[in-house]
Design an enzyme around this catalytic site. Structure first.
Site, PDB file in Angstrom:
ATOM      1  N   GLN A   1      -9.746   2.566  10.934  1.00 33.95           N
ATOM      2  CA  GLN A   1      -9.567   3.797  11.579  1.00 33.95           C
ATOM      3  C   GLN A   1     -11.298   4.325  11.942  1.00 33.95           C
ATOM      4  OE1 GLN A   1      -8.747   2.997   8.450  1.00 33.95           O
ATOM      5  NE2 GLN A   1      -6.522   3.914   8.043  1.00 33.95           N
TER       6      GLN A   1
ATOM      7  N   HIS B   1     -10.430   2.595  -0.260  1.00 34.88           N
ATOM      8  CA  HIS B   1     -10.291   2.239   1.249  1.00 34.88           C
ATOM      9  C   HIS B   1     -11.278   0.857   1.165  1.00 34.88           C
ATOM     10  CE1 HIS B   1      -9.744   4.123   5.263  1.00 34.88           C
ATOM     11  NE2 HIS B   1      -8.972   4.040   4.718  1.00 34.88           N
TER      12      HIS B   1
ATOM     13  N   SER C   1      -4.274  -0.715  -5.519  1.00 33.86           N
ATOM     14  CA  SER C   1      -4.893  -1.441  -4.395  1.00 33.86           C
ATOM     15  C   SER C   1      -4.767  -2.920  -4.920  1.00 33.86           C
ATOM     16  CB  SER C   1      -6.328  -0.825  -3.940  1.00 33.86           C
ATOM     17  OG  SER C   1      -6.850  -2.050  -3.046  1.00 33.86           O
TER      18      SER C   1
ATOM     19  N   TYR D   1       4.405   0.547  -3.076  1.00 34.84           N
ATOM     20  CA  TYR D   1       4.185   0.362  -4.480  1.00 34.84           C
ATOM     21  C   TYR D   1       4.906  -0.653  -5.181  1.00 34.84           C
ATOM     22  CZ  TYR D   1       0.488   4.156  -4.099  1.00 34.84           C
ATOM     23  OH  TYR D   1      -0.358   4.772  -4.057  1.00 34.84           O
TER      24      TYR D   1
ATOM     25  N   ARG E   1      -7.889  15.318   3.072  1.00 35.49           N
ATOM     26  CA  ARG E   1      -6.757  15.562   3.452  1.00 35.49           C
ATOM     27  C   ARG E   1      -5.674  15.714   2.535  1.00 35.49           C
ATOM     28  NH1 ARG E   1      -8.459  12.485   7.816  1.00 35.49           N
ATOM     29  NH2 ARG E   1      -6.749  10.718   7.407  1.00 35.49           N
TER      30      ARG E   1
ATOM     31  N   GLU F   1      -3.387   4.865  12.766  1.00 35.21           N
ATOM     32  CA  GLU F   1      -3.846   5.529  11.638  1.00 35.21           C
ATOM     33  C   GLU F   1      -4.861   6.485  12.158  1.00 35.21           C
ATOM     34  OE1 GLU F   1      -4.344   3.161   8.172  1.00 35.21           O
ATOM     35  OE2 GLU F   1      -2.255   2.585   8.233  1.00 35.21           O
TER      36      GLU F   1
ATOM     37  N   HIS G   1       0.798  -1.066  -0.078  1.00 37.88           N
ATOM     38  CA  HIS G   1       0.137   0.091   0.067  1.00 37.88           C
ATOM     39  C   HIS G   1       0.786   1.261   0.063  1.00 37.88           C
ATOM     40  CE1 HIS G   1      -3.790   2.117   0.484  1.00 37.88           C
ATOM     41  NE2 HIS G   1      -3.223   2.620   1.513  1.00 37.88           N
TER      42      HIS G   1
END
Length: 726
Positions: free
Chosen positions: A235, A90, A528, A47, A111, A307, A44
């Site tokens: 999270q 996600h 992903s 790469y 963010r 996280e 993740h």
């Protein structure tokens, strides 16, 4: 703690990788250092399986300010305005805990955008679920949609576009991809590259908890039957705190206080500190006693790998600390100097006045593994079905079957949970080919769209990779926008499987070819891998998020029909390709065959002339032809209006199913007023564009002469019934 083979495996590291860590450190790592390597070397964050293929993608262009490598990509739209955008996955967290997984996916991508100085102006999503009949699908759908809407609505960013799809390949591994778009002045873009020695490293935002520990590592491994046990790695989001953090960061960005800024996303404090130092060729020293914690007795290991959401790391200019602290105090957020930049080129961690870890930054970043994994090339499949041998079905019945299916039913149940108009700059909401967002207080606007086509990519990855770029391009063209650049989220199975790695390599190659030909660069994105459970992998699902520019927005161009008696023109040739089509899947449960051929020259030429016609105000409405073919495109244009169409059957004899349901690419349907038809046709002929004048608009009825005639209100009800009954 002694590092055992079991501990190494539990951190997702291979034997060879652990040996490399020993070589780089010239010693054995301690438990904390092992955790940090695990976070930075997982798929993740590093790469490691995809990097050699991603490097082939075109990333530069006249309007590209920042390509891949930063928190998000940046493009120039003129007048000192820039657009910052990115899409990320996600998937694993959303399957385990759908509400929080989806919500924090939205928070994280926001963010990435505002850490670059941009105010977010739009959210999009691409969500894929298993078969509607699967026992988990309904609760996963409800949780994910609620999570996306809950976070976006609370923070006050409009969710304007997206896609919701169902297929059994996602039964045990759903996909939740979130995209954010922001607006910034070109001279106010912020980057994550740290500069200078002995500069204050500041922790801002929420306190650190134990949620999300090993979240990035969890996202870099396949699921098994015990996936529910991983809930603690998901999270927990707080959109109200994120809103405060957004405003505090943007306020601080108004002066010259910030040297660099990075959000604490995957791998938390570890990745943010390492990435800032690595980009600046610096070291960084952190005093973990100073990290604001919301739980008692948190260990350095937990602090570095947590996280927890709504946190940022900032490197400040000398003498700016007090003024910056006042801003964050005003917004009721933590502001703590937890370290400094150094010239050591090491990540140095201290706790209770003891040095507890010291790792060369390069060992975590540039020396992370890069794999050129073996892969298998996929042959173009042959079509085994014979249309003449299939049971004959009426055109009307086939259309109704498609419009009432889960993938083609009206998605208003989903989109109604999203606030699409907050901020008051949404000129066109979801439901058309692309959403349109006005640049605040200006005439110009951007168009945004997300697209995926897993069945095409599974059948023939190179063709599928080309197709999904082209479809995204057409969606932007269809609303009158000039396509500028894309972001991508590449969702695949286990890269250690040669077939899966082949799908990735060839999809990427197809995307490369299309992006280069269309001058449509990739400026940001996410990979992903390991999307699957118990060795059963998902179909390859690259998701494309595109941005286009509308220089002057007089009125938004949608696909809904506008006027009775106008002409319907089809741009592009229909060959009647039915392989991998909705027609075969929904009516005959046939999912075999090759995808439609992609002619990049036709895509480019057809798109350019359609955009030219739109810019000359010759087009009343426009829709690209994709899933379901011409007839599905026409029905989507007619539904939700008081108008219908009267379409003539093709003059040349051919199978009507192929003509109306074929999914040949590079095609559009245009609605043209009578007084503009000659000018339009002359322009098309002069530019050697193939077109057909196929009918006219009329009141109330959707009609194919001699084949079907149905009230458009009835079509609308049919199109809405699946979600209403689910």
């Amino acid at each position: 703690m002694k590092i055992t083979k079991e501990i190494i495996e539990s951190h997702g590291l291979k034997d060879e990788e652990y040996k490399n860590i020993q070589k780089l450190l010239k010693r054995n790592p301690n438990f904390l250092e092992l955790g940090i390597f695990s976070a930075m070397w997982n798929e993740h964050c590093s790469y490691k399986s995809s990097r050699i293929h991603l490097k082939k993608l075109p990333t530069k262009g006249k309007q590209v300010i920042q390509g891949p490598g930063e928190n998000a990509g940046v493009i120039d739209i003129g007048d000192n305005d820039a657009i910052v955008f990115k899409i990320e996955s996600h998937n694993h967290p959303s399957y385990i805990e759908p509400y929080q997984g989806a919500a924090t996916g939205v928070g994280g991508i926001l963010r990435d955008v505002f850490t670059m100085g941009a105010r977010p102006i739009a959210l999009l999503n691409s969500i894929h679920f298993g078969s509607p009949s699967h026992p988990k699908t309904k609760s996963l759908l409800n949780g994910v949609v609620s999570g996306i809407g809950g976070y976006g609505n609370c923070i006050g960013i409009p969710t304007v576009a997206g896609e919701t799809k169902f297929h059994e390949t996602y039964n045990e591994n759903i996909l939740v991809n979130a995209m954010a778009v922001g607006h910034v002045k070109k001279n106010k873009i912020f980057y994550s590259k740290a500069k200078g020695v002995n500069k204050a490293v500041v922790y801002v935002g929420s306190k650190t908890g134990r949620d999300g520990i090993h979240g990035a590592s969890m996202a870099s491994a396949e699921f098994d039957d015990n996936s529910d046990e991983k809930k603690p790695t998901v999270q927990v989001g707080d959109p109200f705190t994120e809103k405060l953090l957004l405003e505090a960061c943007l306020e601080l960005m108004k002066d010259e206080s910030i040297i660099s800024i990075q959000d604490m996303g995957a791998a938390g404090l570890t990745s943010s500190s390492v990435e800032m130092a690595s980009k600046g060729s610096l070291g960084i020293e952190l005093e973990l006693d100073k990290v604001p914690c919301r739980e008692e007795n948190m260990t350095p290991y937990e602090m570095m790998l947590s996280e927890s959401q709504e946190r940022m790391l900032i490197v400040l200019e000398d003498g700016k600390e007090e003024q910056a602290k006042k801003i964050f105090s005003k917004w009721d957020l933590d502001f703590v100097i937890i370290g400094k930049t150094t010239n050591s080129k090491n990540l140095t961690l201290k706790f209770k006045k003891q040095k507890i870890a010291e790792i060369p930054i390069d060992a975590l970043a540039s020396n992370a593994p890069i794999y050129d994994r073996k892969w298998i090339k996929k042959k173009l499949p042959q079509t085994n079905f014979k249309l003449k041998r299939l049971k004959k079905i009426k055109i009307e019945d086939a259309l109704i079957k498609i419009l009432s299916s889960p993938n083609h039913s009206n998605k208003s149940w989903v989109t109604n949970q999203y606030d699409q108009m907050v901020m008051c700059d949404t000129a066109q909401k979801s439901g058309s080919d692309a959403a349109i967002i006005r640049i605040h207080n200006k005439d110009k606007a951007i168009a945004v769209s997300v697209d995926s086509s897993a069945n095409y990519c599974k059948s023939h990855p190179i063709t599928g990779g080309k197709q999904i770029v082209c479809e995204n391009w057409r969606n932007l063209i269809s609303v009158g926008a000039k396509p500028i650049a894309i972001t991508n989220c590449l969702n695949f199975g286990n890269p250690e499987n040669k077939e899966i790695m082949g799908e990735f390599a060839e999809c990427t190659e197809g995307m490369k070819e299309a992006c280069e030909f269309l001058n449509y660069p990739v400026v940001s994105g996410n990979v992903s891998f390991y999307n699957g459970t118990n060795k059963k992998n998902i179909f390859p699902t690259p998701v494309i998020g595109g941005i286009g520019l509308i220089n002057k927005l007089s009125k938004p161009l949608g696909h809904n029909l506008k006027k009775e008696g106008s002409y319907i023109i089809q741009i592009g040739k229909t060959f009647g390709h039915l392989g991998q089509s909705c027609f075969l899947k929904e009516n005959y449960s046939i999912t075999e065959g090759k995808p439609p051929e992609i002619n990049l020259l036709n895509e480019k030429n057809n798109g350019k002339i359609v955009l030219d016609l739109i810019n000359k105000d010759l087009v009343l409405s426009c829709h690209d032809i994709s899933d379901g073919g011409l007839i599905t495109c026409l029905s989507e244009m007619a539904m939700s209006t008081s108008l219908g169409v009267k379409i003539e059957k093709p003059k040349k004899l051919r199978d009507l199913s192929e003509y109306f349901f074929g999914e040949d690419q590079g095609r559009y349907v245009l609605e043209i007023e009578k007084q503009n038809i000659k000018k339009t046709e002359d322009l098309l002929r002069n530019n050697s564009i193939y077109f057909e004048n196929i009918g006219i608009t009329q009141k109330k009825y959707f009609e194919i002469v001699g084949e079907m005639k149905i009230d458009t209100n009835a079509l609308f009800k049919i199109n809405n019934q699946w979600y209403n009954n689910y």
